[in-house]
Write a protein that holds these residues in place. Structure first.
Motif, PDB file in Angstrom:
ATOM      1  N   LYS A 352       9.344  -0.327  -4.472  1.00 39.45           N
ATOM      2  CA  LYS A 352       8.028  -0.918  -4.161  1.00 39.45           C
ATOM      3  C   LYS A 352       8.037  -2.432  -4.294  1.00 39.45           C
ATOM      4  O   LYS A 352       7.327  -3.135  -3.569  1.00 39.45           O
ATOM      5  N   THR A 353       8.836  -2.913  -5.239  1.00 39.77           N
ATOM      6  CA  THR A 353       8.822  -4.355  -5.508  1.00 39.77           C
ATOM      7  C   THR A 353       9.805  -5.122  -4.628  1.00 39.77           C
ATOM      8  O   THR A 353       9.871  -6.348  -4.689  1.00 39.77           O
ATOM      9  N   GLU A 354      10.599  -4.399  -3.825  1.00 40.08           N
ATOM     10  CA  GLU A 354      11.577  -5.061  -2.967  1.00 40.08           C
ATOM     11  C   GLU A 354      10.948  -5.431  -1.626  1.00 40.08           C
ATOM     12  O   GLU A 354       9.907  -4.897  -1.245  1.00 40.08           O
ATOM     13  N   GLN A 374       7.808  -1.985   3.113  1.00 36.67           N
ATOM     14  CA  GLN A 374       6.713  -1.578   2.241  1.00 36.67           C
ATOM     15  C   GLN A 374       5.905  -0.436   2.863  1.00 36.67           C
ATOM     16  O   GLN A 374       5.446   0.475   2.167  1.00 36.67           O
TER      17      GLN A 374
END
Length: 828
Positions: A352-354, A374
């Motif tokens: 999720k944070t990439e 995303q």
């Protein structure tokens, strides 16, 4: 033998036959009547007239005339043949076969009668009779290849593989010149012979035979698959490896080819050393093309621990970068393994944070960069948390909302469909239906989303809206409107969902109407075999024909039939218990005035439908033919039957014959037999169900009910039956009381809501004074960790069945609301 006709009438009679065969029924009828004016008692003409009348839908008149024809010409093969055709039309196959045999005695040389008899014999699975008929046809026309092939099929279906092979070999020996390579019929017959050899178990000879025509075969894929399979079975692994690699070169996505290659290489997925070799093998195929998915996905099935984590991460990253919407569908089969499920969750949560490097943000839509990485990650997580094995519906809703917000194509309905599915799992069928309709409106030309929307509307009991939605893609000129077209198109998913909706609403007659329509569709499928008994031989599609025959033998194992049958049996048993339900009384407790009002309303609805039918004249479907009008569109005749259990047996018998391993079939069988006071068949169903799942909650109740039925029988069983029951009914030990048996079951399954509900229902029957405690225990099931919304709904139905006080039901509903706040069923 019918009396001879003058020359002019003889010519007219030939015209009658020709008109019938070309479906020019009006002309045929006119010519027949012209003959009968001159020769009133001519049996053959009367028989042909009867056949034409039957084709026009006048079956009763046709039978009467056929009987008159037989009296006038008892020794006419035409009259007996027609009599058989009439019986075949009404599906009285036994009488049809008798009539055909009479006709054949009178005219042993008739190819048409012999063919009709053979078709009916294979339809009835009278294989010995089929062999005899085909033998006669072969002797009459031994130069006709179809007769040889049909003879081989007859022996094959009867289980005599050696005789089937010999028939095909004998015909091949008679050929002076080999058929051309393009001869489809010959190519299929040779391949069919090969499958017979393989079925006999002689794989070595099957391979040798296959090699004789391997290069000339027209069905290239089939012979390659057979050869690879034979080599593997004969342990010729090096050759099998080459064969499976050749198949993979043609289709690198077929899993069974990879399975065969693994066995040919002697590699085991359980062996740690072999796992690395398997990874290398699959990498070899994956490197051949970036488009190959199977070679990248299969290793996830057998890898474990860190190796699985690394492979899964690589696979998921690749799919997320591509933005493949079906990623979760490809992965979810792994979720039966809890550790793999958790690993996948951790990996995707971490993504999720990439930002998805290497091209995740390269595409542009309307000038704005679209974060496809995303989008893909959030959509996967929405599906992940919506899946039953990893369900967290609040998180699922959070992720799908974020996905929709990120979506660069607002007109794409895919994500809105998933949101509707999440609402459905929450129990909010109204919002699910509304959301699915919003998705439908994003693409009004898409049939798939249209049908999906209709299904959700039916789940929300919006029957009229659903038929209107389906009507957007049905034929406008169809008789009966959209529903009539859906019936003609055999759209069973809609018919079942519509029936299930009416069943939930207590509209039992309409529910039965839909379930009976599904029953009739399966009858039609069986009847449609007639066309293929001769068509498949003409076209040379023998292997497909044999597969069809075997499929037809178990056709009512199909889920659509079993679902409709179970629900129909449920309705009929309810009506047998409470005949008032047939009058539209959903609960069986209406007052006399309410029942009269409901009956009046139903009558009014019936009159409205009949008026509409009269206004819309029947649409012609051929010369003199009209489409039959439905005499009972509301299902009133179905539900007002004098023998509901007899009607239930019509649905039940195919289930017990073709789906005996389905425990629901046995449970349904018990419900019907116990009401018919047939204790031995009921016991047989109990024993069969117990062998399938001895801890089934419904079975537990039925065991206790059976014991009670025996103890409270108004008259003793016959001596033989009593002896069988005493020796075979050991499901409750003779030394144990039903109450103790029930208490033990409750204690054993105290953490399972369905089992607790079953035990409480049994306790209520055994001791009605325990109702107060049963109600408290039933409400306590809502606190069980594994309880599902379906269990809660069943619990509420149980309270209604016990006729619990309104306050008790309201308390149960309030407790259920706390756990399933969105569920519409608890907000009525």
């Amino acid at each position: 033998m019918a009396q001879p006709l003058p020359s002019k009438e003889q010519t007219l009679f030939r015209h009658v036959v020709q008109n019938y065969e070309s479906k020019q029924f009006k002309k045929g009828l006119k010519a027949a009547e012209q003959i009968l004016r001159k020769v009133p008692n001519h049996g053959d003409t009367q028989a042909m007239k009867a056949l034409i009348l039957n084709s026009q839908g006048k079956s009763e008149e046709a039978f009467e005339l056929a009987k008159v024809a037989l009296k006038n010409a008892m020794k006419s093969h035409v009259c007996w043949h027609v009599y058989g055709l009439l019986y075949r039309h009404v599906k009285n196959y036994e009488e049809a076969i008798k009539a055909y045999k009479f006709a054949l005695r009178l005219d042993p040389e008739s190819v048409q009668i012999q063919r009709d008899l053979a078709l009916l014999q294979v339809q009835m699975r009278d294989y010995q009779g089929f062999i005899a008929s085909r033998k006669n046809m072969l002797q009459a026309r031994s130069s006709f290849r179809q007769n040889w092939t049909a003879m081989a099929i007859a022996h094959h279906l009867a289980g005599d593989l050696e005789a089937a092979e010999n028939v095909l070999k004998t015909y091949e020996d008679t050929l002076k010149n080999p058929p051309p390579r393009t001869d489809m019929e010959h190519a299929e017959a040779v391949l069919y012979k090969n499958t017979i050899i393989a079925e006999s178990g002689d794989i070595k000879r099957a391979l040798e035979h296959l090699d004789t025509f391997y290069k000339k075969a027209l069905d290239r894929t089939a012979v390659m698959e057979l050869r690879a399979s034979y080599l593997l079975q004969l342990e010729r692994k090096e050759e099998a490896e080459k064969a499976y690699r050749a198949l993979l070169a043609r289709n690198a996505e077929k899993r069974s080819y990879y399975d065969g290659l693994e066995k040919a290489l002697g590699l085991s997925r359980e062996n740690k050393e072999d796992q690395q070799k398997l990874v290398e093998m699959y990498k070899e195929f994956a490197d051949k093309s970036d488009r190959i998915d199977a070679a990248r996905r299969v290793p996830l099935d057998f890898l474990e621990g860190d190796a699985f984590r690394e492979a899964a991460d690589t696979y998921l990253r690749r799919m997320f970068r591509k933005g493949v919407p079906s990623t979760f569908a490809n992965i979810k089969a792994l979720y039966t393994d809890a550790s793999k499920r958790q690993t996948i969750q951790d990996l995707v949560e971490g993504h999720k944070t990439e930002d998805g490097a290497n091209g995740a943000e390269e595409k542009q839509t309307n000038g704005d960069k679209a974060n496809y990485w995303q989008l893909a990650v959030n959509y996967f997580l929405a599906q992940h948390y919506n899946y039953p094995l990893s369900q967290d519906l609040s998180k699922a809703m959070e992720y799908i909302d974020k996905t929709i917000e990120l979506n660069p194509k607002p007109s794409d309905y895919t994500f809105h469909m998933t949101k509707a599915r999440i609402y459905k799992h929450m129990g909010n069928v109204a919002q699910a239906s509304k959301t699915m309709n919003e998705a439908r409106e994003m693409d009004l030309k898409d049939r798939y989303i249209n049908t999906k929307c209709a299904k959700y509307q039916l789940r929300n009991d919006q029957n009229d809206d659903a038929i209107s939605t389906m009507g957007l893609f049905t034929r406008k000129e169809a008789v009966g409107g959209p529903l009539g077209d859906l019936v003609d198109m055999q759209c069973m998913w809609f018919l079942y969902e519509d029936g299930a909706s009416f069943l939930r609403q207590g509209k039992f007659s309409l529910a039965l109407k839909r379930f009976k329509t599904i029953y009739d569709i399966f009858d039609t499928w069986q009847e449609d075999q007639f066309d293929f008994h001769s068509f498949s031989l003409r076209k040379g599609q023998i292997r497909a024909y044999v597969d069809m025959i075997r499929w037809e033998d178990s056709i009512r194992e199909h889920p659509f039939y079993s679902r409709a049958a179970f629900d129909a049996i449920k309705v009929y048993t309810m009506v047998a218990d409470n005949p008032q339900l047939a009058n539209g009384d959903a609960n069986g407790d209406q007052s006399e005035a309410e029942r009269k009002k409901a009956a009046k309303k139903a009558k009014k609805e019936q009159e409205r439908i009949e008026a509409e039918k009269k206004a819309a004249k029947a649409v012609p479907t051929g010369d003199g033919e009209t489409k039959k009008e439905d005499p009972d569109p509301m299902g009133f005749e179905l539900i007002n039957t004098k023998d509901p259990l007899g009607e239930a047996m019509k649905f039940l018998t195919p289930l017990l014959e073709q789906s005996p391993k389905n425990i629901k079939s046995q449970l349904a069988g018990f419900e019907v037999y116990i009401r018919r006071r047939k204790f031995l068949p009921a016991l047989k169903c109990l024993i069969a169900a117990s062998s399938l799942d001895s801890e089934n909650p419904t079975l537990h109740q039925q065991i206790i009910r059976f014991r009670q039925a025996l103890d409270s029988a108004s008259e003793p069983l016959p001596d033989q039956a009593d002896e069988v029951v005493k020796s075979e009914f050991t499901l409750i030990p003779s030394s144990t009381s039903p109450a103790d048996f029930n208490d033990a079951f409750l204690s054993k399954h105290k953490d399972s809501a369905p089992h607790v509900q079953s035990a409480l229902a049994a306790r209520q029957v055994l001791d009605p004074k325990s109702q107060s405690q049963n109600e408290k225990d039933l409400q306590a099931t809502l606190e069980l960790p594994e309880v599902q919304i379906e269990d809660a709904i069943d619990g509420l139905a149980l309270l209604k069945q016990w006729k619990s006080a309104q306050a008790v039901q309201e308390a149960y509903v309030e407790a259920a609301k706390k756990r399933w706040a969105e569920a519409t069923v608890f907000h009525v």
